[in-house]
Scaffold this active site. Structure first.
Site, PDB file in Angstrom:
ATOM      1  N   HIS A 267      30.108  38.696  33.051  1.00  0.00           N
ATOM      2  CA  HIS A 267      29.777  40.111  33.251  1.00  0.00           C
ATOM      3  C   HIS A 267      29.796  40.500  34.730  1.00  0.00           C
ATOM      4  CE1 HIS A 267      26.569  43.426  33.387  1.00  0.00           C
ATOM      5  NE2 HIS A 267      27.617  43.952  32.790  1.00  0.00           N
TER       6      HIS A 267
ATOM      7  N   GLU B 199      34.645  40.424  32.871  1.00  0.00           N
ATOM      8  CA  GLU B 199      34.588  41.884  32.831  1.00  0.00           C
ATOM      9  C   GLU B 199      34.448  42.383  34.254  1.00  0.00           C
ATOM     10  OE1 GLU B 199      31.585  45.488  31.996  1.00  0.00           O
ATOM     11  OE2 GLU B 199      31.322  43.723  33.257  1.00  0.00           O
TER      12      GLU B 199
ATOM     13  N   HIS C  47      30.288  48.224  40.733  1.00  0.00           N
ATOM     14  CA  HIS C  47      29.351  48.723  39.730  1.00  0.00           C
ATOM     15  C   HIS C  47      28.356  49.696  40.343  1.00  0.00           C
ATOM     16  CE1 HIS C  47      26.164  48.961  36.768  1.00  0.00           C
ATOM     17  NE2 HIS C  47      26.960  48.405  35.882  1.00  0.00           N
TER      18      HIS C  47
ATOM     19  N   ASP D 254      36.161  47.545  32.796  1.00  0.00           N
ATOM     20  CA  ASP D 254      35.157  48.545  32.422  1.00  0.00           C
ATOM     21  C   ASP D 254      35.431  49.776  33.288  1.00  0.00           C
ATOM     22  OD1 ASP D 254      32.924  50.062  31.956  1.00  0.00           O
ATOM     23  OD2 ASP D 254      31.474  48.461  32.282  1.00  0.00           O
TER      24      ASP D 254
END
EC number: 4.6.1.-
Length: 273
Positions: free
Chosen positions: A5, A25, A41, A85
């Site tokens: 992740h 990801e 992120h 993502d």
């Protein structure tokens, strides 16, 4: 698929694969003109993680290409799937198609090396908003126009907003997608989420007439939640701790039922028991 992740810095690719991930990801943020800009992120993110690691998107793609090209000194043979993502929340709905076009051009040049011995990993484009379904057509049309429709064999899709399964099916219908579908379900590791919708997605996958090929659950960091997800029949778990998932898969209850996917396992084919 053990999915590492929030792998947003090139150095983290090796880190997560070495812990047991065969998939990663990566977050993709966009600028105002719908160009993929950074693998980033930002705050807030999962508990226990640094939210601020980043690269320029094209630089990350080059690093990823090295890690997934046989013969390259950085090659990691176990890394077979990458989920992007796509942080399209910063875009207007009418920019989704444009974002898809630009994403296709970036991947074609910097990851697939214009079709000339580029990276071999399968790619899932994960979209958070059902209204952004035109991104898919922008992407697929552009790869075709650029003369590389064969690369679409390597591309799948996911809507990550935890929407009702029927609404997701409808978005795919509008996008003209009839396969290569992963369905995610989950929530940040700071919160708990039950498996009701995961079970619904698994039932759709196994019905033979649903739209889903694979189901993954995020973010799974504990042994107990890993067991629950495996018991529910998922195909993948996204985790901050790939070694935890590996340990559980080696337990007596699971080691004969589950194994780590390899490059030979087609991620677009529904597994028949």
């Amino acid at each position: 698929w053990i999915m590492g992740h929030m792998v947003n810095a090139i150095g983290q690719i090796d880190e997560f694969v070495n812990l047991g991930a065969n998939s990663i990801e990566t977050d993709v943020s966009f600028d105002d003109s719908a160009n993929p800009q950074y693998t980033y992120h930002g705050v807030p993110c999962d508990c226990g993680r640094s939210c601020l690691k980043w690269e320029n998107y094209n630089d990350f793609l080059k690093g990823l290409r090295s890690a997934t090209t046989p013969g390259n000194s950085k090659y990691q043979s176990k890394l077979v799937l990458v989920v992007f993502d796509l942080k399209t929340g910063s875009l207007y709905d009418n920019q989704a198609n444009e974002a898809g076009k630009k994403l296709a051009k970036n991947l074609l040049q910097h990851y697939w090396n214009n079709g000339n011995n580029g990276g071999r990993a399968y790619i899932v484009l994960s979209i958070p908003d059902l209204n952004h379904y035109p991104l898919i057509k922008g992407f697929t049309d552009t790869l075709t126009q650029e003369g590389h429709p064969e690369l679409l064999d390597k591309v799948g899709f996911d809507f990550s907003g935890n929407d009702a399964i029927g609404d997701v099916a409808n978005a795919y219908k509008k996008a003209g997608v009839t396969g290569h579908v992963w369905q995610s379900d989950g929530i940040t590791n700071c919160l708990l989420r039950g498996l009701t919708r995961v079970r619904e997605a698994v039932a759709n996958r196994d019905s033979g007439k649903g739209y889903i090929n694979k189901v993954y659950y995020w973010t799974v960091d504990k042994r107990a939640s890993t067991r629950d997800a495996l018991d529910a029949g998922v195909d993948g778990v996204m985790t901050n701790y790939p070694d935890v998932i590996t340990d559980v898969m080696n337990e007596a209850a699971y080691k004969n039922k589950f194994r780590l996917a390899t490059y030979e396992d087609n991620p677009w084919e529904t597994f028949k028991k």
